[in-house]
Design a protein around this motif. Structure first.
Motif, mmCIF file in Angstrom:
data_model
loop_
_atom_site.group_PDB
_atom_site.id
_atom_site.type_symbol
_atom_site.label_atom_id
_atom_site.label_comp_id
_atom_site.label_asym_id
_atom_site.label_seq_id
_atom_site.Cartn_x
_atom_site.Cartn_y
_atom_site.Cartn_z
ATOM 1 N N ILE A 110 26.134 56.309 62.953
ATOM 2 C CA ILE A 110 25.427 57.354 62.214
ATOM 3 C C ILE A 110 26.273 58.620 62.276
ATOM 4 C CG2 ILE A 110 23.405 58.856 62.161
ATOM 5 C CD1 ILE A 110 21.759 56.508 63.160
ATOM 6 N N ILE A 111 26.495 59.214 61.110
ATOM 7 C CA ILE A 111 27.332 60.411 61.009
ATOM 8 C C ILE A 111 26.539 61.501 60.296
ATOM 9 C CG2 ILE A 111 29.441 61.392 60.018
ATOM 10 C CD1 ILE A 111 30.559 58.476 60.057
ATOM 11 N N ASN A 112 26.472 62.674 60.903
ATOM 12 C CA ASN A 112 25.939 63.856 60.238
ATOM 13 C C ASN A 112 27.152 64.679 59.842
ATOM 14 O OD1 ASN A 112 24.917 66.306 59.442
ATOM 15 N ND2 ASN A 112 23.522 66.520 61.169
ATOM 16 N N ASN A 113 27.511 64.650 58.556
ATOM 17 C CA ASN A 113 28.716 65.357 58.133
ATOM 18 C C ASN A 113 28.416 66.774 57.654
ATOM 19 O OD1 ASN A 113 27.769 65.166 55.498
ATOM 20 N ND2 ASN A 113 29.092 63.469 54.958
ATOM 21 N N GLY A 114 27.209 67.247 57.892
ATOM 22 C CA GLY A 114 26.844 68.596 57.496
ATOM 23 C C GLY A 114 26.277 68.680 56.090
ATOM 24 N N LEU A 115 26.510 67.653 55.297
ATOM 25 C CA LEU A 115 25.978 67.607 53.932
ATOM 26 C C LEU A 115 24.868 66.580 53.806
ATOM 27 C CD1 LEU A 115 29.348 67.725 51.966
ATOM 28 C CD2 LEU A 115 27.753 69.605 52.346
ATOM 29 N N ASN A 116 24.993 65.497 54.565
ATOM 30 C CA ASN A 116 24.004 64.423 54.548
ATOM 31 C C ASN A 116 24.183 63.577 55.807
ATOM 32 O OD1 ASN A 116 26.214 62.618 53.860
ATOM 33 N ND2 ASN A 116 26.016 63.348 51.778
ATOM 34 N N ILE A 117 23.310 62.595 55.960
ATOM 35 C CA ILE A 117 23.396 61.666 57.088
ATOM 36 C C ILE A 117 23.877 60.329 56.543
ATOM 37 C CG2 ILE A 117 22.087 60.499 58.921
ATOM 38 C CD1 ILE A 117 22.153 63.542 59.238
ATOM 39 N N GLU A 118 24.873 59.726 57.199
ATOM 40 C CA GLU A 118 25.424 58.449 56.755
ATOM 41 C C GLU A 118 25.304 57.407 57.860
ATOM 42 O OE1 GLU A 118 29.480 58.786 55.500
ATOM 43 O OE2 GLU A 118 29.043 60.361 54.059
ATOM 44 N N LEU A 119 25.045 56.190 57.462
ATOM 45 C CA LEU A 119 25.122 55.041 58.357
ATOM 46 C C LEU A 119 26.282 54.208 57.838
ATOM 47 C CD1 LEU A 119 23.744 53.535 60.728
ATOM 48 C CD2 LEU A 119 22.454 52.262 59.011
ATOM 49 N N MET A 137 25.012 53.572 54.066
ATOM 50 C CA MET A 137 23.772 54.133 53.536
ATOM 51 C C MET A 137 23.856 55.639 53.753
ATOM 52 S SD MET A 137 20.858 51.316 54.540
ATOM 53 C CE MET A 137 20.740 51.744 56.243
ATOM 54 N N VAL A 138 23.430 56.393 52.744
ATOM 55 C CA VAL A 138 23.513 57.849 52.802
ATOM 56 C C VAL A 138 22.150 58.438 52.479
ATOM 57 C CG1 VAL A 138 24.653 59.901 51.886
ATOM 58 C CG2 VAL A 138 25.935 57.762 52.071
ATOM 59 N N TRP A 139 21.670 59.316 53.362
ATOM 60 C CA TRP A 139 20.407 60.012 53.136
ATOM 61 C C TRP A 139 20.699 61.425 52.660
ATOM 62 C CZ3 TRP A 139 20.983 56.364 56.877
ATOM 63 C CH2 TRP A 139 19.997 55.376 56.971
#
Length: 152
Positions: A72-81, A102-104
């Motif tokens: 899980i990555i929080n890139n500052g713009l969205n959350i990605e799995l 997957m991107v939230w």
């Protein structure tokens, strides 16, 4: 989905859905994304129900996903799995696409008849010949999501 790589204290350009960083400016936010100025069918889109039509020849997408490791990555713009190894495929018109991530988006990137949604999940798939297909799910506040309950 747009991923910007330069400027800003976190290492990427902030984009938005209105104002000075809105969709009509995306192509000028970074030289890496000049194609955004030329695109005619790209995010975000408003899905207008009164002009959509049912395609009777369109077959359901056949999905076959398995559990696998992901980050899980929080890139500052969205959350990605992001998956280490593709957890499976989705077949669209006989062509296989591997689920890559997957991107939230909070709030949702797309609208339905101009209505905004609190969140959107995009399942991003890629084929062997580098074509991409995305399944987007728009969320409203309410009951638990059966799909998300399967992610563990």
């Amino acid at each position: 989905m747009l991923v910007f790589s330069d400027d800003d204290s976190k290492g990427f350009v902030r984009y938005g859905y209105s104002g000075v960083n809105g969709p009509d400016k995306w192509g000028s936010l970074s030289s890496d994304f000049s194609l955004c100025s030329q695109g005619k069918k790209q995010s975000p889109i408003n899905i207008a129900k009164n002009i959509t039509s049912n395609d009777p020849d369109l077959k359901p997408a056949d999905r076959n996903y398995n559990k696998t490791r992901a980050t899980i990555i929080n890139n500052g713009l969205n959350i990605e799995l992001v998956y280490e190894k593709g957890p499976g495929i989705m077949a669209v018109d006989g062509k296989n696409y591997t689920l890559e991530k997957m991107v939230w988006h909070l709030p949702a990137e797309h609208t339905l008849d101009g209505e905004s949604f609190p969140m959107e999940l995009q399942l991003i798939h890629k084929s062997a010949d580098n074509n991409i297909t995305v399944v987007a799910i728009l969320y409203q506040y309410g009951s638990n999501d059966a799909f998300l309950l399967q992610v563990d």
